[in-house]
Design a protein around this motif. Structure first.
Motif, PDB file in Angstrom:
ATOM      1  N   THR A 138     -66.844 -41.452 112.559  1.00 20.43           N
ATOM      2  CA  THR A 138     -65.665 -40.615 112.185  1.00 20.43           C
ATOM      3  C   THR A 138     -65.660 -39.405 112.751  1.00 20.43           C
ATOM      4  N   ILE A 161     -63.088 -28.677 106.052  1.00 24.42           N
ATOM      5  CA  ILE A 161     -63.148 -28.729 104.747  1.00 24.42           C
ATOM      6  C   ILE A 161     -63.873 -30.096 104.263  1.00 24.42           C
ATOM      7  N   ARG A 163     -68.506 -30.845 103.400  1.00 24.06           N
ATOM      8  CA  ARG A 163     -69.974 -31.066 104.169  1.00 24.06           C
ATOM      9  C   ARG A 163     -70.528 -32.250 103.987  1.00 24.06           C
ATOM     10  N   LEU A 196     -60.062 -20.587  99.301  1.00 20.34           N
ATOM     11  CA  LEU A 196     -60.227 -21.476 100.527  1.00 20.34           C
ATOM     12  C   LEU A 196     -59.146 -21.368 101.214  1.00 20.34           C
ATOM     13  N   GLY A 211     -61.661 -35.429 100.514  1.00 21.88           N
ATOM     14  CA  GLY A 211     -61.282 -36.911  99.493  1.00 21.88           C
ATOM     15  C   GLY A 211     -60.491 -36.228  98.223  1.00 21.88           C
ATOM     16  N   MET A 215     -54.503 -32.116  98.904  1.00 21.08           N
ATOM     17  CA  MET A 215     -54.788 -30.807  98.579  1.00 21.08           C
ATOM     18  C   MET A 215     -54.618 -29.508  99.418  1.00 21.08           C
ATOM     19  N   VAL A 230     -58.786 -36.495 107.429  1.00 23.87           N
ATOM     20  CA  VAL A 230     -59.620 -37.383 107.557  1.00 23.87           C
ATOM     21  C   VAL A 230     -59.657 -38.270 106.197  1.00 23.87           C
ATOM     22  N   GLY A 231     -59.016 -37.451 105.245  1.00 23.45           N
ATOM     23  CA  GLY A 231     -59.054 -37.985 104.009  1.00 23.45           C
ATOM     24  C   GLY A 231     -58.191 -39.408 103.763  1.00 23.45           C
ATOM     25  N   ASP A 249     -55.836 -36.150 102.871  1.00 20.70           N
ATOM     26  CA  ASP A 249     -55.948 -34.925 102.055  1.00 20.70           C
ATOM     27  C   ASP A 249     -54.772 -34.039 102.204  1.00 20.70           C
TER      28      ASP A 249
END
Ligand code: NDP
Length: 290
Positions: A138, A161, A163, A196, A211, A215, A230-231, A249
């Motif tokens: 990924t 965003i 880890r 953030l 995930g 957001m 990526v979400g 995301d």
């Protein structure tokens, strides 16, 4: 829009050409996927891997095991694949049922066949910039998307965003390397990050792997930033025949107003993951005969 589906198709065609070149030398790359139990998302993903494998002319095997399998039996299956000369790369599909120790399973895989890049030897190689190992599919796919979309990374501020060991951490290690397609200044944010938006608004490249559906909103993004989503989140949608749909995301509509480039969900990072896994497997096969 960064068209991940089209870029992934190009990579699968390149893989098919490499497979054809290997077949002239009497070798067919083999990828095995071990599926324990019948988690629906994993089952779909494994089926797609199998299809892509066959489509590229590779030898694809799915080893299906019952959810009740013992740790010892699973390790013994890993040993068999480590020893199988027709299999050049394999992975054990995660998540595993709770009674199984995933870390021990990953550590048992021969690093030379660990095309998922999760074995500590490959994680270490990635961190020190040794290109002889395998990089997880990924984050490797995200790097490829950036490179093939002509996104300048050198000296850019890349904010990630997430880890996790499968996305966020390897992504940070990749973007940090003193290599073409990387050389970024990297910031990693997570659930304990305070304020953030202050970090995300300073990003030239924003990679979101939290995930959490929608957001990242447009007001958290610097105008002109490149945003990689990526979400994959399943949300209820009564208008869809299945009653749900997949979203990323990133709150797509507000972010597309400010970002210079953006990956959609679906059709962005998702298709790249399987393409990069195939590429890792071809590399494993090439190394096995060189
Ligand atoms: P994890 O749940 O393992 O990790 C999520 C990370 O995001 C954690 O580090 C967590 O912080 C952080 N996080 C969660 N919520 C917030 C928040 N509100 N603010 C800041 N940080 C937050 O997920 P994965 O890394 O495995 O996957 C991430 C997403 O990517 C998922 O949607 C997954 O489905 C998708 N995915 C997609 C793939 C593809 O092929 N496109 C492949 C793999 C994953 P903390 O560590 O503090 O808990």
């Amino acid at each position: 829009m960064i068209d991940g589906a089209a870029i992934a198709r190009t990579i699968r065609e390149e893989v098919a050409r490499d497979v054809a070149a290997l077949s002239v030398r009497g070798m067919q790359p083999g990828l095995a996927v071990v599926l324990v139990g019948d988690d629906p998302a994993s089952t779909v993903y494994v089926r797609n891997k199998d299809k892509a494998c066959t489509g590229a002319g590779m030898h694809g095997v799915t080893v299906r095991l019952p959810a009740s399998i013992s740790q010892q039996q699973l390790l013994s299956q890993v040993d068999d694949l480590n020893a199988d000369p027709a299999i050049h790369g394999f992975l054990v599909q995660m998540p595993l049922p709770r009674h199984l120790d995933a870390d021990a399973v990953i550590r048992r895989i021969d690093p030379k066949k660990d095309v998922d890049g999760f074995h500590p030897v490959n994680v270490g190689k990635m961190l020190i910039g040794d290109t002889d190992g395998f990089v997880p599919a990924t984050p490797a796919g995200v790097r490829e998307l950036l490179a093939r979309s002509d996104v300048e990374t050198d000296g850019q501020h890349c904010v990630i965003i997430g880890r996790s060991n499968i996305v966020g951490k390897p992504m940070a290690a990749i973007m940090l390397q003193n290599q073409p397609g990387a050389n970024a200044t990297v910031t990693v944010c997570h659930s304990r990050t305070k304020s953030l938006p202050e970090f995300t608004r300073r990003a030239d490249i924003l990679i979101v792997a939290a995930g959490k559906a929608n957001m990242l909103r447009g007001d958290m993004v610097k105008p002109g930033a490149v945003v990689i989503d990526v979400g994959i989140n399943r949300v209820n949608d009564e208008s869809a025949p299945s009653g749900h749909r997949l979203v990323g995301d990133v709150e797509f509509d507000s972010v597309r107003e400010v970002a210079s480039k953006l990956t959609p969900v679906p059709g962005g990072v998702g298709p790249m993951t399987i393409a990069m896994l195939l590429r890792n497997t071809v590399r494993a096969a090439e190394r096995a005969i060189s």
